[in-house]
Structure formats: C-alpha cells, structure tokens
Design a protein around this motif. Structure first.
Motif, PDB file in Angstrom:
ATOM      1  N   TYR A  73       1.208  -0.857   0.046  1.00 33.21           N
ATOM      2  CA  TYR A  73       0.059   0.315  -0.116  1.00 33.21           C
ATOM      3  C   TYR A  73       0.613   1.580   0.006  1.00 33.21           C
ATOM      4  O   TYR A  73       0.809   2.243  -0.359  1.00 33.21           O
ATOM      5  N   ALA A  74       1.724   1.386   0.855  1.00 34.14           N
ATOM      6  CA  ALA A  74       2.610   2.343   0.956  1.00 34.14           C
ATOM      7  C   ALA A  74       3.519   2.780  -0.863  1.00 34.14           C
ATOM      8  O   ALA A  74       3.413   3.944  -0.778  1.00 34.14           O
ATOM      9  N   ALA A  75       3.956   1.349  -0.836  1.00 35.09           N
ATOM     10  CA  ALA A  75       4.183   1.844  -2.717  1.00 35.09           C
ATOM     11  C   ALA A  75       3.202   1.766  -3.477  1.00 35.09           C
ATOM     12  O   ALA A  75       3.969   2.807  -4.646  1.00 35.09           O
ATOM     13  N   LEU A  76       2.235   2.237  -2.949  1.00 34.61           N
ATOM     14  CA  LEU A  76       0.825   2.779  -4.262  1.00 34.61           C
ATOM     15  C   LEU A  76       0.993   3.700  -4.367  1.00 34.61           C
ATOM     16  O   LEU A  76      -0.014   4.747  -4.961  1.00 34.61           O
ATOM     17  N   GLN A  77       1.680   4.882  -2.998  1.00 32.16           N
ATOM     18  CA  GLN A  77       1.625   6.367  -3.344  1.00 32.16           C
ATOM     19  C   GLN A  77       0.567   6.983  -3.116  1.00 32.16           C
ATOM     20  O   GLN A  77      -0.085   7.414  -3.506  1.00 32.16           O
ATOM     21  N   GLY A  78      -0.342   6.274  -2.182  1.00 26.97           N
ATOM     22  CA  GLY A  78      -1.967   6.701  -2.438  1.00 26.97           C
ATOM     23  C   GLY A  78      -2.691   6.831  -3.105  1.00 26.97           C
ATOM     24  O   GLY A  78      -4.301   7.154  -2.784  1.00 26.97           O
ATOM     25  N   LYS A  79      -2.975   5.866  -4.356  1.00 25.99           N
ATOM     26  CA  LYS A  79      -3.935   5.204  -5.019  1.00 25.99           C
ATOM     27  C   LYS A  79      -5.029   4.684  -4.617  1.00 25.99           C
ATOM     28  O   LYS A  79      -6.061   4.471  -5.125  1.00 25.99           O
ATOM     29  N   MET A  80      -4.346   3.558  -3.595  1.00 24.20           N
ATOM     30  CA  MET A  80      -5.642   3.080  -3.145  1.00 24.20           C
ATOM     31  C   MET A  80      -7.037   3.920  -2.118  1.00 24.20           C
ATOM     32  O   MET A  80      -6.575   4.990  -1.712  1.00 24.20           O
ATOM     33  N   GLY A  81      -7.807   3.953  -2.677  1.00 22.39           N
ATOM     34  CA  GLY A  81      -9.218   4.903  -2.896  1.00 22.39           C
ATOM     35  C   GLY A  81      -9.318   5.703  -3.225  1.00 22.39           C
ATOM     36  O   GLY A  81     -10.230   6.929  -3.347  1.00 22.39           O
ATOM     37  N   GLY A  82      -8.591   6.675  -4.338  1.00 21.94           N
ATOM     38  CA  GLY A  82      -8.488   6.509  -5.598  1.00 21.94           C
ATOM     39  C   GLY A  82      -8.738   6.697  -6.688  1.00 21.94           C
ATOM     40  O   GLY A  82      -9.870   5.884  -7.385  1.00 21.94           O
ATOM     41  N   ASP A  83      -7.427   6.043  -7.281  1.00 21.27           N
ATOM     42  CA  ASP A  83      -7.649   5.318  -8.315  1.00 21.27           C
ATOM     43  C   ASP A  83      -8.102   3.931  -8.368  1.00 21.27           C
ATOM     44  O   ASP A  83      -9.096   3.413  -9.250  1.00 21.27           O
ATOM     45  N   LEU A  84      -7.640   3.596  -7.382  1.00 19.74           N
ATOM     46  CA  LEU A  84      -8.352   2.288  -7.526  1.00 19.74           C
ATOM     47  C   LEU A  84      -9.038   2.123  -6.257  1.00 19.74           C
ATOM     48  O   LEU A  84      -8.741   2.563  -5.079  1.00 19.74           O
ATOM     49  N   HIS A  85     -10.291   1.301  -6.387  1.00 17.06           N
ATOM     50  CA  HIS A  85     -11.177   1.334  -5.138  1.00 17.06           C
ATOM     51  C   HIS A  85     -11.022   0.213  -4.282  1.00 17.06           C
ATOM     52  O   HIS A  85     -10.749   0.347  -3.051  1.00 17.06           O
ATOM     53  N   ALA A  86     -10.903  -0.757  -5.525  1.00 13.92           N
ATOM     54  CA  ALA A  86     -10.851  -2.459  -4.550  1.00 13.92           C
ATOM     55  C   ALA A  86      -9.534  -3.147  -4.474  1.00 13.92           C
ATOM     56  O   ALA A  86      -9.285  -3.901  -6.279  1.00 13.92           O
ATOM     57  N   LEU A  87      -9.079  -3.526  -4.328  1.00  8.19           N
ATOM     58  CA  LEU A  87      -7.696  -4.150  -4.045  1.00  8.19           C
ATOM     59  C   LEU A  87      -7.818  -5.802  -3.921  1.00  8.19           C
ATOM     60  O   LEU A  87      -7.370  -5.237  -2.418  1.00  8.19           O
ATOM     61  N   MET A  88      -7.501  -7.102  -3.982  1.00  7.29           N
ATOM     62  CA  MET A  88      -8.016  -7.907  -3.175  1.00  7.29           C
ATOM     63  C   MET A  88      -6.187  -8.659  -3.639  1.00  7.29           C
ATOM     64  O   MET A  88      -6.123  -8.940  -4.165  1.00  7.29           O
ATOM     65  N   LEU A  89      -5.989  -8.713  -2.656  1.00  3.53           N
ATOM     66  CA  LEU A  89      -3.704  -8.304  -2.380  1.00  3.53           C
ATOM     67  C   LEU A  89      -3.661 -10.292  -1.388  1.00  3.53           C
ATOM     68  O   LEU A  89      -4.158 -10.452  -0.953  1.00  3.53           O
ATOM     69  N   GLN A  90      -2.513 -10.262  -2.442  1.00  3.78           N
ATOM     70  CA  GLN A  90      -1.750 -11.282  -2.008  1.00  3.78           C
ATOM     71  C   GLN A  90      -0.041 -11.369  -2.501  1.00  3.78           C
ATOM     72  O   GLN A  90      -0.405 -10.753  -2.501  1.00  3.78           O
ATOM     73  N   THR A  91       0.517 -11.740  -1.454  1.00  2.00           N
ATOM     74  CA  THR A  91       1.979 -11.475  -0.853  1.00  2.00           C
ATOM     75  C   THR A  91       2.224 -12.063  -0.922  1.00  2.00           C
ATOM     76  O   THR A  91       2.282 -13.696   0.092  1.00  2.00           O
ATOM     77  N   VAL A  92       3.602 -13.020  -1.075  1.00  5.70           N
ATOM     78  CA  VAL A  92       5.070 -14.661  -1.218  1.00  5.70           C
ATOM     79  C   VAL A  92       5.880 -13.629  -0.993  1.00  5.70           C
ATOM     80  O   VAL A  92       6.645 -13.126  -1.268  1.00  5.70           O
ATOM     81  N   ALA A  93       6.529 -14.640  -0.018  1.00  6.87           N
ATOM     82  CA  ALA A  93       8.056 -13.674  -0.142  1.00  6.87           C
ATOM     83  C   ALA A  93       8.849 -14.698  -0.827  1.00  6.87           C
ATOM     84  O   ALA A  93       8.693 -16.246  -0.804  1.00  6.87           O
ATOM     85  N   LYS A  94       9.657 -13.885  -1.327  1.00  9.20           N
ATOM     86  CA  LYS A  94      10.286 -15.429  -2.514  1.00  9.20           C
ATOM     87  C   LYS A  94      11.823 -15.201  -1.395  1.00  9.20           C
ATOM     88  O   LYS A  94      12.067 -15.104  -0.594  1.00  9.20           O
ATOM     89  N   ASP A  95      12.282 -16.376  -2.143  1.00  7.97           N
ATOM     90  CA  ASP A  95      13.893 -16.824  -1.446  1.00  7.97           C
ATOM     91  C   ASP A  95      14.808 -16.110  -2.059  1.00  7.97           C
ATOM     92  O   ASP A  95      14.694 -15.943  -2.964  1.00  7.97           O
TER      93      ASP A  95
END
Length: 66
Positions: free
Chosen positions: A44-66
C-alpha cells in the motif's frame, strides 16, 4: 511498484469491468521475515496513495520470495 520492489513479480487481474476492482499477487524477497500485515502495508505504501483514489478495491496476496 517496481521502484519499491525491484525484484517483484506482479500479477494483476481485473475482477470487474469497471477499472476499480483488481486482484494482485506480489512476490518479492523484501517480504522475507515480515508478517502478512507488514507485507500488505509495504505494498500500500508503494502504491503512493492510489488506494481509495484510482483504485477502489484491491484483493491482495503477497508472497515472500527466497
């Protein structure tokens, strides 16, 4: 997003035909050792405020790469 996570693999899928609802899977080594909440906060920090503005809804999955 690539500036914050240079090694990231990002897959984005539209969930509706409204340009507002998306699913994203972000894989990065930067997530190693971080909780799921911390990983999502990083994205969300990397999206620099686009959530709630340009992006209304984001279903997010994160995966840690080895």
């Amino acid at each position: 997003m690539k500036a914050a996570f240079p090694d990231a693999e990002v897959a984005i899928e539209a969930l509706a035909n409204d340009n507002d609802h998306f699913k994203a899977v972000v894989t990065s080594a930067a997530f190693q050792g971080k909780s799921r909440v911390q990983q999502h906060q990083m994205v969300y920090a990397a999206l620099q405020g686009k959530m709630g503005g340009d992006l209304h809804a984001l279903m997010l999955q994160t995966v840690a790469k080895d």
